[in-house]
Design a protein around this motif. Structure first.
Motif, PDB file in Angstrom:
ATOM      1  N   THR A   7     -20.565 -40.048  71.983  1.00 49.99           N
ATOM      2  CA  THR A   7     -19.476 -39.394  71.264  1.00 49.99           C
ATOM      3  C   THR A   7     -19.802 -37.910  71.150  1.00 49.99           C
ATOM      4  O   THR A   7     -20.860 -37.542  70.663  1.00 49.99           O
ATOM      5  CB  THR A   7     -19.271 -39.999  69.867  1.00 49.99           C
ATOM      6  OG1 THR A   7     -20.430 -39.749  69.049  1.00 49.99           O
ATOM      7  CG2 THR A   7     -19.032 -41.496  69.939  1.00 49.99           C
ATOM      8  N   VAL A  42     -16.896 -39.497  75.198  1.00 54.84           N
ATOM      9  CA  VAL A  42     -15.582 -39.287  74.591  1.00 54.84           C
ATOM     10  C   VAL A  42     -15.615 -38.083  73.656  1.00 54.84           C
ATOM     11  O   VAL A  42     -16.575 -37.881  72.914  1.00 54.84           O
ATOM     12  CB  VAL A  42     -15.120 -40.564  73.847  1.00 54.84           C
ATOM     13  CG1 VAL A  42     -16.116 -40.983  72.793  1.00 54.84           C
ATOM     14  CG2 VAL A  42     -13.741 -40.379  73.233  1.00 54.84           C
ATOM     15  N   ILE A 101     -12.735 -35.247  71.407  1.00 54.32           N
ATOM     16  CA  ILE A 101     -11.370 -34.956  70.990  1.00 54.32           C
ATOM     17  C   ILE A 101     -10.907 -33.565  71.441  1.00 54.32           C
ATOM     18  O   ILE A 101      -9.724 -33.231  71.358  1.00 54.32           O
ATOM     19  CB  ILE A 101     -11.245 -35.089  69.458  1.00 54.32           C
ATOM     20  CG1 ILE A 101      -9.787 -35.310  69.053  1.00 54.32           C
ATOM     21  CG2 ILE A 101     -11.871 -33.896  68.755  1.00 54.32           C
ATOM     22  CD1 ILE A 101      -9.619 -35.708  67.595  1.00 54.32           C
ATOM     23  N   GLU A 153     -10.003 -30.866  74.160  1.00 56.76           N
ATOM     24  CA  GLU A 153      -9.578 -30.780  75.555  1.00 56.76           C
ATOM     25  C   GLU A 153     -10.465 -29.825  76.349  1.00 56.76           C
ATOM     26  O   GLU A 153     -10.833 -30.113  77.497  1.00 56.76           O
ATOM     27  CB  GLU A 153      -8.122 -30.311  75.630  1.00 56.76           C
ATOM     28  CG  GLU A 153      -7.554 -30.326  77.042  1.00 56.76           C
ATOM     29  CD  GLU A 153      -6.059 -30.019  77.081  1.00 56.76           C
ATOM     30  OE1 GLU A 153      -5.530 -29.855  78.201  1.00 56.76           O
ATOM     31  OE2 GLU A 153      -5.435 -29.955  76.000  1.00 56.76           O
ATOM     32  N   LEU A 180     -13.722 -38.903  78.564  1.00 56.26           N
ATOM     33  CA  LEU A 180     -12.425 -39.285  78.009  1.00 56.26           C
ATOM     34  C   LEU A 180     -11.988 -38.363  76.880  1.00 56.26           C
ATOM     35  O   LEU A 180     -12.774 -38.040  75.987  1.00 56.26           O
ATOM     36  CB  LEU A 180     -12.505 -40.716  77.485  1.00 56.26           C
ATOM     37  CG  LEU A 180     -13.037 -41.755  78.490  1.00 56.26           C
ATOM     38  CD1 LEU A 180     -13.330 -43.068  77.794  1.00 56.26           C
ATOM     39  CD2 LEU A 180     -12.041 -41.952  79.615  1.00 56.26           C
ATOM     40  N   GLN A 230     -10.258 -38.328  73.754  1.00 56.47           N
ATOM     41  CA  GLN A 230      -9.814 -39.299  72.754  1.00 56.47           C
ATOM     42  C   GLN A 230     -10.615 -39.135  71.468  1.00 56.47           C
ATOM     43  O   GLN A 230     -11.762 -38.669  71.488  1.00 56.47           O
ATOM     44  CB  GLN A 230      -9.991 -40.729  73.291  1.00 56.47           C
ATOM     45  CG  GLN A 230      -9.299 -41.797  72.478  1.00 56.47           C
ATOM     46  CD  GLN A 230      -9.388 -43.180  73.123  1.00 56.47           C
ATOM     47  OE1 GLN A 230     -10.065 -43.367  74.134  1.00 56.47           O
ATOM     48  NE2 GLN A 230      -8.715 -44.146  72.547  1.00 56.47           N
ATOM     49  N   ASP A 231     -10.038 -39.519  70.362  1.00 57.38           N
ATOM     50  CA  ASP A 231     -10.760 -39.576  69.097  1.00 57.38           C
ATOM     51  C   ASP A 231     -11.826 -40.662  69.216  1.00 57.38           C
ATOM     52  O   ASP A 231     -11.522 -41.808  69.556  1.00 57.38           O
ATOM     53  CB  ASP A 231      -9.777 -39.904  67.968  1.00 57.38           C
ATOM     54  CG  ASP A 231     -10.414 -39.834  66.588  1.00 57.38           C
ATOM     55  OD1 ASP A 231     -11.618 -40.147  66.467  1.00 57.38           O
ATOM     56  OD2 ASP A 231      -9.715 -39.488  65.638  1.00 57.38           O
ATOM     57  N   VAL A 278     -11.160 -43.960  67.399  1.00 58.50           N
ATOM     58  CA  VAL A 278     -10.195 -44.838  68.066  1.00 58.50           C
ATOM     59  C   VAL A 278     -10.855 -45.509  69.263  1.00 58.50           C
ATOM     60  O   VAL A 278     -10.714 -46.718  69.476  1.00 58.50           O
ATOM     61  CB  VAL A 278      -8.952 -44.042  68.512  1.00 58.50           C
ATOM     62  CG1 VAL A 278      -8.005 -44.938  69.317  1.00 58.50           C
ATOM     63  CG2 VAL A 278      -8.228 -43.450  67.312  1.00 58.50           C
ATOM     64  N   PHE A 279     -11.590 -44.721  70.033  1.00 61.83           N
ATOM     65  CA  PHE A 279     -12.258 -45.266  71.218  1.00 61.83           C
ATOM     66  C   PHE A 279     -13.207 -46.400  70.841  1.00 61.83           C
ATOM     67  O   PHE A 279     -13.192 -47.476  71.452  1.00 61.83           O
ATOM     68  CB  PHE A 279     -13.032 -44.160  71.933  1.00 61.83           C
ATOM     69  CG  PHE A 279     -13.889 -44.659  73.066  1.00 61.83           C
ATOM     70  CD1 PHE A 279     -13.350 -44.882  74.312  1.00 61.83           C
ATOM     71  CD2 PHE A 279     -15.252 -44.913  72.873  1.00 61.83           C
ATOM     72  CE1 PHE A 279     -14.136 -45.350  75.359  1.00 61.83           C
ATOM     73  CE2 PHE A 279     -16.045 -45.383  73.903  1.00 61.83           C
ATOM     74  CZ  PHE A 279     -15.483 -45.605  75.143  1.00 61.83           C
ATOM     75  N   GLU A 309     -11.608 -49.670  69.780  1.00 60.36           N
ATOM     76  CA  GLU A 309     -10.951 -50.412  70.859  1.00 60.36           C
ATOM     77  C   GLU A 309     -11.910 -50.830  71.974  1.00 60.36           C
ATOM     78  O   GLU A 309     -11.545 -51.646  72.820  1.00 60.36           O
ATOM     79  CB  GLU A 309      -9.830 -49.553  71.458  1.00 60.36           C
ATOM     80  CG  GLU A 309      -8.715 -49.227  70.466  1.00 60.36           C
ATOM     81  CD  GLU A 309      -7.679 -48.294  71.045  1.00 60.36           C
ATOM     82  OE1 GLU A 309      -7.934 -47.724  72.142  1.00 60.36           O
ATOM     83  OE2 GLU A 309      -6.607 -48.124  70.429  1.00 60.36           O
TER      84      GLU A 309
END
Length: 223
Positions: A63, A97, A99, A101, A123, A125-126, A129-130, A133
């Motif tokens: 992360t 991952v 958040i 860009e 990726l 993404q938050d 959330v990643f 899921e």
């Protein structure tokens, strides 16, 4: 005689200068080219790589991606490239991952430049959330999101709470041989790992190395 003395003093000064400079150069050679200096992260990276080998790991989750690739080994650590290279060499898969860009673009460019696209997915993404899921068991969880502050107590607390949430969301994807590495811990206020390390210890994890980064494994597992 005086000339020899002067030359000797100069030689000694050069030896001291370059000796000190060399002692601060912490490489991961031969795994990474010698020119890259990982400084305060070298020992934790080295031990993590050893554990990845020993435990035959296959799934790595990071992360907070390495926005500058290998340009920032001294500052940011370049973990995406370090562990991405290990993944390539060991037919493993890494998910990084973030958040931001801009961070994702920078990291993806470095991943492609190093030929790691097959084994590393960057990726946008938050991370919360990643992780909620994510459907696979995680062999290495590397926590390095939510930028920390040396002076802003509010940001410090939010960063610490965020990293705790990340671990809790990943917790049911971890197993007895999972390795957890947390970055930016040796900072004022306890760093990113303050809350999550306290939580993990209560849950049966133990600290293997406590330096600028903190490396943890399940208590009682082999090192």
């Amino acid at each position: 005689m005086i000339l020899y003395y002067i030359l000797g003093v100069i030689a000694l000064a050069l030896l001291i200068h370059f000796g000190i400079k060399f002692s601060k150069h912490k490489s991961l050679y031969p795994f990474m080219p010698f020119k890259y200096n990982f400084r305060r992260r070298r020992n934790t990276f080295k031990k993590t790589l050893e554990l990845l080998d020993k435990r035959k790991s296959k799934i790595i989750v990071e992360t907070g991606t390495s926005r500058k690739g290998l340009e920032a080994t001294r500052g940011d650590g370049a973990a995406t490239i370090v562990f991405g290279k290990w993944a390539k060499q060991n037919d493993a898969k890494m998910y990084s991952v973030d958040i931001s860009e801009d961070s994702v673009k920078g990291s993806q460019s470095a991943v492609t430049e190093q030929g790691l696209d097959k084994n590393v997915s960057v990726l946008l993404q938050d991370a919360l959330v990643f992780l909620a899921e994510f459907g696979q068991k995680i062999d290495l969880l590397y926590l390095d999101s939510y930028d920390y502050s040396r002076t802003d107590v509010d940001i410090q607390q939010k960063s610490q709470e965020h990293h705790l949430k990340e671990f809790q969301l990943a917790e049911d994807k971890l197993h007895e041989q999972t390795i957890v590495l947390i970055d930016d811990c040796g900072l004022p206020g306890g760093g990113k790992g303050k809350l999550v390390v306290e939580y993990m210890i209560e849950k049966g994890w133990e600290v293997l190395i406590d330096a600028y980064q903190i490396l943890l494994i399940k208590k009682g597992t082999s090192v």
